[in-house]
Write a protein that holds these residues in place. Structure first.
Motif, PDB file in Angstrom:
ATOM      1  N   ARG A 179      32.345  53.892  41.334  1.00 11.97           N
ATOM      2  CA  ARG A 179      32.638  54.122  39.904  1.00 11.97           C
ATOM      3  C   ARG A 179      33.821  53.263  39.461  1.00 11.97           C
ATOM      4  NH1 ARG A 179      31.021  59.543  41.119  1.00 11.97           N
ATOM      5  NH2 ARG A 179      33.146  60.110  41.684  1.00 11.97           N
ATOM      6  N   PHE A 180      34.830  53.166  40.309  1.00  9.01           N
ATOM      7  CA  PHE A 180      36.008  52.346  40.020  1.00  9.01           C
ATOM      8  C   PHE A 180      35.602  50.899  39.785  1.00  9.01           C
ATOM      9  CE2 PHE A 180      39.097  49.482  42.194  1.00  9.01           C
ATOM     10  CZ  PHE A 180      40.136  49.558  41.286  1.00  9.01           C
ATOM     11  N   TYR A 181      34.804  50.320  40.688  1.00  9.04           N
ATOM     12  CA  TYR A 181      34.387  48.924  40.547  1.00  9.04           C
ATOM     13  C   TYR A 181      33.517  48.729  39.309  1.00  9.04           C
ATOM     14  CZ  TYR A 181      36.272  48.215  45.222  1.00  9.04           C
ATOM     15  OH  TYR A 181      37.108  48.144  46.307  1.00  9.04           O
ATOM     16  N   GLU A 182      32.650  49.676  39.019  1.00  9.66           N
ATOM     17  CA  GLU A 182      31.813  49.560  37.821  1.00  9.66           C
ATOM     18  C   GLU A 182      32.666  49.618  36.557  1.00  9.66           C
ATOM     19  OE1 GLU A 182      29.003  52.685  38.759  1.00  9.66           O
ATOM     20  OE2 GLU A 182      27.546  51.213  39.508  1.00  9.66           O
TER      21      GLU A 182
ATOM     22  N   PHE B  16      32.170  45.303  37.541  1.00  6.28           N
ATOM     23  CA  PHE B  16      31.269  44.890  38.612  1.00  6.28           C
ATOM     24  C   PHE B  16      29.933  45.608  38.436  1.00  6.28           C
ATOM     25  CE2 PHE B  16      35.320  43.731  40.282  1.00  6.28           C
ATOM     26  CZ  PHE B  16      35.092  42.670  41.144  1.00  6.28           C
ATOM     27  N   ALA B  17      28.853  44.934  38.799  1.00  6.61           N
ATOM     28  CA  ALA B  17      27.514  45.514  38.698  1.00  6.61           C
ATOM     29  C   ALA B  17      26.883  45.561  40.082  1.00  6.61           C
ATOM     30  CB  ALA B  17      26.637  44.661  37.772  1.00  6.61           C
ATOM     31  N   LYS B  18      26.194  46.658  40.368  1.00  2.00           N
ATOM     32  CA  LYS B  18      25.429  46.747  41.616  1.00  2.00           C
ATOM     33  C   LYS B  18      24.281  45.759  41.510  1.00  2.00           C
ATOM     34  CE  LYS B  18      26.392  51.601  42.500  1.00  2.00           C
ATOM     35  NZ  LYS B  18      25.818  52.953  42.590  1.00  2.00           N
TER      36      LYS B  18
ATOM     37  N   GLY C 132      43.400  48.652  40.542  1.00  2.00           N
ATOM     38  CA  GLY C 132      43.031  47.821  39.408  1.00  2.00           C
ATOM     39  C   GLY C 132      43.860  46.542  39.347  1.00  2.00           C
ATOM     40  N   GLN C 133      45.142  46.640  39.653  1.00  2.00           N
ATOM     41  CA  GLN C 133      46.000  45.453  39.668  1.00  2.00           C
ATOM     42  C   GLN C 133      45.576  44.487  40.763  1.00  2.00           C
ATOM     43  OE1 GLN C 133      50.258  46.263  39.543  1.00  2.00           O
ATOM     44  NE2 GLN C 133      49.869  48.100  38.335  1.00  2.00           N
TER      45      GLN C 133
ATOM     46  N   GLN D  42      32.554  38.739  44.302  1.00  2.00           N
ATOM     47  CA  GLN D  42      31.690  39.805  44.812  1.00  2.00           C
ATOM     48  C   GLN D  42      32.432  40.602  45.870  1.00  2.00           C
ATOM     49  OE1 GLN D  42      28.350  37.428  46.036  1.00  2.00           O
ATOM     50  NE2 GLN D  42      29.165  37.085  48.076  1.00  2.00           N
ATOM     51  N   LEU D  43      31.955  41.810  46.088  1.00  2.27           N
ATOM     52  CA  LEU D  43      32.526  42.663  47.112  1.00  2.27           C
ATOM     53  C   LEU D  43      31.462  43.630  47.592  1.00  2.27           C
ATOM     54  CD1 LEU D  43      33.051  45.637  45.610  1.00  2.27           C
ATOM     55  CD2 LEU D  43      34.949  44.377  44.644  1.00  2.27           C
TER      56      LEU D  43
END
Length: 153
Positions: A134-137, A141-143, A103-104, A122-123
Motif C-alpha cells: 500500500r505504501f509503494y502504491e 508504484f504500480a504492480k 517516503g524520503q 522498480q522494486l
C-alpha cells in the motif's frame, strides 16, 4: 523532530544496518546480530561498495541509522537499451515507522533516477508485506510483474 539525512553507507554503519534486518521478523532472511555473522555482512558491504552499479544508503537522524536501502542500476536490451534503477532491501527502524522516513528514502531514489535519465524505477516486495505494498502504491508504484526466486542455499 530532527531532520533525516540520506547518505551512502560507510563500513561503520554495518552493525546498525544489520540490526535493522535482524529485527524484521517478516522478512525471513535469517539476519542476525550474532558477532559470528558480522564478517559475512562486512564482506557483502565491501562487495557492494566496490561495485559501479550498486550503492548502499542509510537514512540517519540525530546521528543514528533509522533506515536503509540499496540501489542497483541495470541496463538491458529491452526498452531500446534503457537503464533502470532497482531498489532493494528497504528497511525503516520499527520505532521510526510512520514518520515519513520510508517516503524520503524512496523520493531520494526517484530524484536520483530522474537526474541520471533512467527510464524507470522498480522494486520487489515480499508478498507478505501488505502494508508495504500500500505504501509503494501511494507513492505511485504500480504492480506490474510477478517475481520468482530459486533458492540455492
Amino acid at each position: 523532530m530532527q531532520p533525516v539525512i540520506i547518505r551512502e553507507a560507510e563500513e561503520k554503519d554495518v552493525p546498525a544496518i544489520v540490526a535493522l534486518f535482524a529485527a524484521d521478523a517478516l522478512g525471513g532472511h535469517g539476519d542476525t546480530t550474532d558477532a559470528e555473522a558480522l564478517p559475512s555482512y562486512f564482506k557483502a558491504f565491501r562487495r557492494i561498495a566496490d561495485s559501479d552499479c550498486q550503492t548502499l544508503y542509510v537514512a540517519e537522524r540525530a546521528g543514528e541509522v533509522v533506515g536503509t536501502f540499496e540501489t542497483m542500476i541495470s541496463t538491458t536490451m529491452t526498452g531500446r537499451g534503457g537503464s533502470s534503477m532497482i531498489i532493494e532491501a528497504v528497511q525503516t527502524r520499527a520505532d521510526c515507522r510512520g514518520q515519513g522516513i520510508g517516503g524520503q528514502m524512496i523520493e531520494f531514489c526517484l530524484e536520483r533516477a530522474r537526474r541520471e535519465g533512467l527510464r524507470q524505477v522498480q522494486l520487489t516486495s515480499n508478498a507478505a508485506r501488505v502494508d508495504a505494498h500500500r505504501f509503494y502504491e501511494r507513492l505511485g508504484f504500480a504492480k506490474s510483474h510477478f517475481g520468482f526466486k530459486f533458492k540455492l542455499k
